[in-house]
Motif scaffolding. Structure first.
Motif, PDB file in Angstrom:
ATOM      1  N   GLU A 135       0.814  -1.221   0.000  1.00 15.17           N
ATOM      2  CA  GLU A 135       0.000   0.000   0.000  1.00 15.17           C
ATOM      3  C   GLU A 135       0.845   1.267   0.000  1.00 15.17           C
ATOM      4  O   GLU A 135       0.341   2.355  -0.267  1.00 15.17           O
ATOM      5  CB  GLU A 135      -0.997   0.019   1.166  1.00 15.17           C
ATOM      6  N   ASP A 136       2.127   1.129   0.271  1.00 17.49           N
ATOM      7  CA  ASP A 136       3.039   2.272   0.220  1.00 17.49           C
ATOM      8  C   ASP A 136       3.738   2.392  -1.139  1.00 17.49           C
ATOM      9  O   ASP A 136       4.656   3.188  -1.300  1.00 17.49           O
ATOM     10  CB  ASP A 136       4.099   2.154   1.322  1.00 17.49           C
ATOM     11  N   THR A 137       3.284   1.610  -2.101  1.00 20.20           N
ATOM     12  CA  THR A 137       3.901   1.537  -3.423  1.00 20.20           C
ATOM     13  C   THR A 137       3.177   2.434  -4.416  1.00 20.20           C
ATOM     14  O   THR A 137       1.959   2.607  -4.337  1.00 20.20           O
ATOM     15  CB  THR A 137       3.838   0.073  -3.941  1.00 20.20           C
ATOM     16  N   ALA A 138       3.921   2.979  -5.362  1.00 17.15           N
ATOM     17  CA  ALA A 138       3.344   3.697  -6.502  1.00 17.15           C
ATOM     18  C   ALA A 138       3.811   2.979  -7.765  1.00 17.15           C
ATOM     19  O   ALA A 138       4.963   2.568  -7.862  1.00 17.15           O
ATOM     20  CB  ALA A 138       3.801   5.144  -6.534  1.00 17.15           C
ATOM     21  N   THR A 139       2.910   2.797  -8.704  1.00 10.99           N
ATOM     22  CA  THR A 139       3.239   2.172  -9.981  1.00 10.99           C
ATOM     23  C   THR A 139       3.088   3.212 -11.079  1.00 10.99           C
ATOM     24  O   THR A 139       2.045   3.855 -11.193  1.00 10.99           O
ATOM     25  CB  THR A 139       2.317   0.967 -10.260  1.00 10.99           C
ATOM     26  N   LEU A 140       4.140   3.375 -11.864  1.00 16.48           N
ATOM     27  CA  LEU A 140       4.131   4.315 -12.983  1.00 16.48           C
ATOM     28  C   LEU A 140       4.031   3.522 -14.275  1.00 16.48           C
ATOM     29  O   LEU A 140       4.737   2.524 -14.444  1.00 16.48           O
ATOM     30  CB  LEU A 140       5.400   5.166 -12.989  1.00 16.48           C
ATOM     31  N   ARG A 141       3.163   3.950 -15.162  1.00 15.56           N
ATOM     32  CA  ARG A 141       2.978   3.290 -16.457  1.00 15.56           C
ATOM     33  C   ARG A 141       3.092   4.327 -17.568  1.00 15.56           C
ATOM     34  O   ARG A 141       2.643   5.453 -17.413  1.00 15.56           O
ATOM     35  CB  ARG A 141       1.610   2.623 -16.547  1.00 15.56           C
ATOM     36  N   GLY A 142       3.640   3.880 -18.661  1.00 14.55           N
ATOM     37  CA  GLY A 142       3.745   4.744 -19.820  1.00 14.55           C
ATOM     38  C   GLY A 142       3.440   3.984 -21.092  1.00 14.55           C
ATOM     39  O   GLY A 142       3.438   2.757 -21.108  1.00 14.55           O
ATOM     40  N   THR A 143       3.175   4.734 -22.140  1.00 13.31           N
ATOM     41  CA  THR A 143       2.981   4.162 -23.463  1.00 13.31           C
ATOM     42  C   THR A 143       3.905   4.927 -24.398  1.00 13.31           C
ATOM     43  O   THR A 143       4.329   6.038 -24.083  1.00 13.31           O
ATOM     44  CB  THR A 143       1.523   4.286 -23.929  1.00 13.31           C
ATOM     45  N   PRO A 144       4.201   4.369 -25.575  1.00 10.82           N
ATOM     46  CA  PRO A 144       5.108   5.067 -26.492  1.00 10.82           C
ATOM     47  C   PRO A 144       4.676   6.478 -26.854  1.00 10.82           C
ATOM     48  O   PRO A 144       5.493   7.356 -27.050  1.00 10.82           O
ATOM     49  CB  PRO A 144       5.136   4.168 -27.731  1.00 10.82           C
ATOM     50  N   ASP A 145       3.364   6.719 -26.925  1.00  9.00           N
ATOM     51  CA  ASP A 145       2.915   8.048 -27.363  1.00  9.00           C
ATOM     52  C   ASP A 145       2.025   8.754 -26.335  1.00  9.00           C
ATOM     53  O   ASP A 145       1.360   9.729 -26.653  1.00  9.00           O
ATOM     54  CB  ASP A 145       2.180   7.951 -28.694  1.00  9.00           C
TER      55      ASP A 145
END
Length: 124
Positions: free
Chosen positions: A52-62
């Motif tokens: 619960e202390d975690t952050a997840t970052l997501r990205g896409t090519p555009d």
């Protein structure tokens, strides 16, 4: 060869551990370090905060990077700790990793570490 040892446990079970169970886990890891002291096989390691202390970052090519609270994958067992090992063989890395599987750490991944981030390089 370097290996990443990823330890998984149920965070709810971790939070519910008694003082005696926590002391037992601590003793097991302390014994592992003591037994391997001077061998150069354990390079690094640490316990991780609760999911619960975690952050997840997501990205896409555009697209933009988005951030969500919580681990990448919702599951009962979560990544809770790691070691970085330097061992002569995969079998030796697995033998060391076996020592951390117990009532608390229910699964362990042993994964080779590649200097190239696991990517193929063209020689051109």
């Amino acid at each position: 060869m370097k290996y990443l040892v990823l330890m998984y446990a149920d965070p709810a079970a971790t939070a519910a551990m008694t003082a005696e169970e926590r002391a037992d886990v601590f003793r097991r890891h302390e014994a592992l370090h003591r037994d391997l002291d001077g061998s150069g096989e354990i390079l690094n390691g640490a316990g991780l905060a609760y999911p619960e202390d975690t952050a997840t970052l997501r990205g896409t090519p555009d697209g933009p990077v988005t951030t969500t609270d919580g681990p990448l994958v919702a599951a009962t067992e979560q990544l809770t700790a790691y070691y970085v090992l330097d061992c002569e063989t995969p079998e030796r890395a697995r033998a060391i990793a076996e020592r951390v599987v117990d009532f608390h750490v229910v699964a362990v991944e042993v994964r080779p570490i590649h200097d190239s981030f696991g990517m193929d390089h063209d020689s051109d």
